[in-house]
Motif scaffolding. Sequence first.
Motif, PDB file in Angstrom:
ATOM      1  N   VAL A 196      44.107  42.667  38.255  1.00 36.67           N
ATOM      2  CA  VAL A 196      43.412  42.950  39.512  1.00 36.67           C
ATOM      3  C   VAL A 196      41.986  42.418  39.447  1.00 36.67           C
ATOM      4  O   VAL A 196      41.499  41.766  40.377  1.00 36.67           O
ATOM      5  CB  VAL A 196      43.429  44.464  39.823  1.00 36.67           C
ATOM      6  N   PHE A 197      41.308  42.677  38.331  1.00 35.65           N
ATOM      7  CA  PHE A 197      39.938  42.210  38.149  1.00 35.65           C
ATOM      8  C   PHE A 197      39.859  40.685  38.212  1.00 35.65           C
ATOM      9  O   PHE A 197      39.010  40.119  38.908  1.00 35.65           O
ATOM     10  CB  PHE A 197      39.382  42.708  36.805  1.00 35.65           C
ATOM     11  N   LEU A 198      40.755  40.013  37.485  1.00 35.02           N
ATOM     12  CA  LEU A 198      40.729  38.545  37.446  1.00 35.02           C
ATOM     13  C   LEU A 198      41.063  37.937  38.804  1.00 35.02           C
ATOM     14  O   LEU A 198      40.451  36.938  39.209  1.00 35.02           O
ATOM     15  CB  LEU A 198      41.684  38.028  36.378  1.00 35.02           C
ATOM     16  N   ALA A 199      41.997  38.528  39.532  1.00 37.12           N
ATOM     17  CA  ALA A 199      42.341  38.018  40.864  1.00 37.12           C
ATOM     18  C   ALA A 199      41.155  38.152  41.808  1.00 37.12           C
ATOM     19  O   ALA A 199      40.845  37.224  42.571  1.00 37.12           O
ATOM     20  CB  ALA A 199      43.552  38.763  41.419  1.00 37.12           C
ATOM     21  N   GLU A 200      40.473  39.280  41.766  1.00 34.44           N
ATOM     22  CA  GLU A 200      39.295  39.471  42.616  1.00 34.44           C
ATOM     23  C   GLU A 200      38.182  38.519  42.212  1.00 34.44           C
ATOM     24  O   GLU A 200      37.504  37.959  43.066  1.00 34.44           O
ATOM     25  CB  GLU A 200      38.803  40.915  42.555  1.00 34.44           C
ATOM     26  N   ARG A 201      38.011  38.288  40.935  1.00 35.25           N
ATOM     27  CA  ARG A 201      36.990  37.349  40.464  1.00 35.25           C
ATOM     28  C   ARG A 201      37.286  35.938  40.963  1.00 35.25           C
ATOM     29  O   ARG A 201      36.386  35.233  41.414  1.00 35.25           O
ATOM     30  CB  ARG A 201      36.932  37.385  38.939  1.00 35.25           C
ATOM     31  N   ARG A 202      38.552  35.521  40.882  1.00 34.75           N
ATOM     32  CA  ARG A 202      38.927  34.190  41.382  1.00 34.75           C
ATOM     33  C   ARG A 202      38.648  34.081  42.879  1.00 34.75           C
ATOM     34  O   ARG A 202      38.111  33.071  43.343  1.00 34.75           O
ATOM     35  CB  ARG A 202      40.394  33.902  41.099  1.00 34.75           C
ATOM     36  N   ARG A 203      39.013  35.113  43.634  1.00 34.28           N
ATOM     37  CA  ARG A 203      38.740  35.089  45.085  1.00 34.28           C
ATOM     38  C   ARG A 203      37.243  34.964  45.355  1.00 34.28           C
ATOM     39  O   ARG A 203      36.828  34.207  46.232  1.00 34.28           O
ATOM     40  CB  ARG A 203      39.302  36.343  45.760  1.00 34.28           C
ATOM     41  N   ARG A 204      36.431  35.699  44.601  1.00 29.25           N
ATOM     42  CA  ARG A 204      34.979  35.658  44.791  1.00 29.25           C
ATOM     43  C   ARG A 204      34.426  34.279  44.456  1.00 29.25           C
ATOM     44  O   ARG A 204      33.593  33.736  45.194  1.00 29.25           O
ATOM     45  CB  ARG A 204      34.313  36.726  43.928  1.00 29.25           C
ATOM     46  N   VAL A 205      34.904  33.685  43.369  1.00 22.87           N
ATOM     47  CA  VAL A 205      34.431  32.358  42.964  1.00 22.87           C
ATOM     48  C   VAL A 205      34.791  31.323  44.035  1.00 22.87           C
ATOM     49  O   VAL A 205      33.966  30.496  44.416  1.00 22.87           O
ATOM     50  CB  VAL A 205      35.009  31.970  41.583  1.00 22.87           C
ATOM     51  N   VAL A 206      36.013  31.385  44.538  1.00 23.82           N
ATOM     52  CA  VAL A 206      36.434  30.434  45.576  1.00 23.82           C
ATOM     53  C   VAL A 206      35.618  30.651  46.842  1.00 23.82           C
ATOM     54  O   VAL A 206      35.140  29.691  47.457  1.00 23.82           O
ATOM     55  CB  VAL A 206      37.953  30.545  45.853  1.00 23.82           C
ATOM     56  N   ARG A 207      35.435  31.919  47.240  1.00 25.40           N
ATOM     57  CA  ARG A 207      34.640  32.222  48.438  1.00 25.40           C
ATOM     58  C   ARG A 207      33.224  31.676  48.287  1.00 25.40           C
ATOM     59  O   ARG A 207      32.682  31.055  49.211  1.00 25.40           O
ATOM     60  CB  ARG A 207      34.617  33.737  48.628  1.00 25.40           C
ATOM     61  N   ASP A 208      32.608  31.895  47.122  1.00 29.98           N
ATOM     62  CA  ASP A 208      31.247  31.400  46.887  1.00 29.98           C
ATOM     63  C   ASP A 208      31.199  29.877  46.885  1.00 29.98           C
ATOM     64  O   ASP A 208      30.252  29.282  47.403  1.00 29.98           O
ATOM     65  CB  ASP A 208      30.697  31.937  45.561  1.00 29.98           C
ATOM     66  N   ALA A 209      32.209  29.234  46.299  1.00 37.42           N
ATOM     67  CA  ALA A 209      32.250  27.771  46.269  1.00 37.42           C
ATOM     68  C   ALA A 209      32.408  27.205  47.679  1.00 37.42           C
ATOM     69  O   ALA A 209      31.751  26.223  48.037  1.00 37.42           O
ATOM     70  CB  ALA A 209      33.379  27.284  45.365  1.00 37.42           C
TER      71      ALA A 209
END
Length: 85
Positions: free
Chosen positions: A14-27
């Motif tokens: 769950v943590f890693l999926a949310e982190r990936r979403r945040r990184v993509v959103r920021d990019a």
Amino acid sequence: MCTSLPTVPSAEDVFLAERRRRVVRDAVAALPGRCPQLVAALAEDPPPTYRELSERLGMPRGSIGPTRSRCLACLRALLHTERYL
């Protein structure tokens, strides 16, 4: 008859999926020009037609494809710099 129980994601998943979403959103937000709006629109479900994109973004239909390609290349480059993706 074999039935499998639905798997519950681990806290780490769950943590890693949310982190990936945040990184993509920021990019996506860091992309130049109209790219953030174009990439966000293309991620909609269902994605808008080129006619709808043209009207929404105020750009000629013929430039959407090439702009999309440039935006996605830039997004790939930004995400490539993130080691944890």
